[in-house]
Design an enzyme around this catalytic site. Structure first.
Site, short mmCIF file in Angstrom:
data_model
loop_
_atom_site.label_atom_id
_atom_site.label_comp_id
_atom_site.label_asym_id
_atom_site.label_seq_id
_atom_site.Cartn_x
_atom_site.Cartn_y
_atom_site.Cartn_z
N LEU A 1 0.82 -1.22 0.00
CA LEU A 1 0.00 0.00 0.00
C LEU A 1 0.85 1.26 0.00
CD1 LEU A 1 -2.80 -1.13 2.48
CD2 LEU A 1 -2.82 -1.19 -0.02
N GLY A 2 1.97 1.24 0.71
CA GLY A 2 2.87 2.39 0.69
C GLY A 2 3.41 2.64 -0.70
N TYR B 1 12.51 3.71 0.12
CA TYR B 1 12.54 4.84 -0.81
C TYR B 1 13.67 4.68 -1.84
CZ TYR B 1 9.06 6.99 2.16
OH TYR B 1 7.91 7.26 2.88
#
Length: 192
Positions: free
Chosen positions: A127-128, A162
């Site tokens: 989901l992120g 990230y």
């Protein structure tokens, strides 16, 4: 507390997600203030309470997530919040800033992802990544040069996430958790 979304008119993005059902991303409005507040406190506490004093956590949560502050942010034309949900249940959220609402002056051609949090029971389900991809797509549609964010220097899992999405460290800035000055790395993804 679990909430179901009452309207599907505001859903911006729907994708089948193997194993967890359909996910939806939709813009938050002022009508979502209480749900946003509860989710913000829950997810922030889950992420950072083990590493900070209760005093500093309380000071930050009270300042950042009170109704007046969230209403101000929801009404700011340079700030947008988005919920990600699974089968109609809010599972996480993201806050993006442009223009003068960015926490660093990186220009009108940049978009900041200031917050991206997933509820504990929905973590590690992609989901992120969906929210982050949504932010990058949004920035591209708005002809931004870059998407950037701050991540705590000790949050190695987030830094790795990230990095896997193409973000690189381009600087750092101070972040105050109550009276504790901490360092956030600035991570940037160039789009052009």
């Amino acid at each position: 507390m679990m909430y179901l979304w009452k309207s599907v008119r505001s859903i911006l993005f729907i994708v089948p997600k193997g194993g967890i059902g359909m996910i939806q991303i939709r813009a938050c409005t002022i009508a979502d203030l209480i749900v946003l507040q509860e989710m913000s406190i829950e997810t922030y506490y889950d992420t950072f309470a083990p590493y900070n004093s209760e005093k500093n956590m309380t000071a930050y949560l009270t300042s950042a997530y009170n109704e007046r502050q969230l209403a101000k942010e929801l009404n700011d034309p340079n700030v947008r919040f988005f919920f990600v949900g699974v089968e109609g249940i809010p599972a996480g959220y993201m806050k993006v800033n442009v223009g003068t609402s960015q926490t660093e002056s990186l220009g009108d051609d940049s978009m900041e992802v200031e917050r991206l949090y997933i509820r504990p029971s929905y973590k590690r389900q992609g989901l992120g990544s969906e929210l982050l991809h949504f932010a990058v797509d949004l920035a591209c549609q708005e002809r931004k040069r870059a998407v950037w964010l701050g991540v705590w220097e000790h949050n190695e899992a987030a830094q790795a996430f990230y990095a896997s999405e193409g973000f690189v460290r381009t600087g750092e800035h101070s972040f105050f958790m109550g009276d504790d000055e901490q360092t956030d790395y600035i991570l940037t993804k160039e789009l052009v």
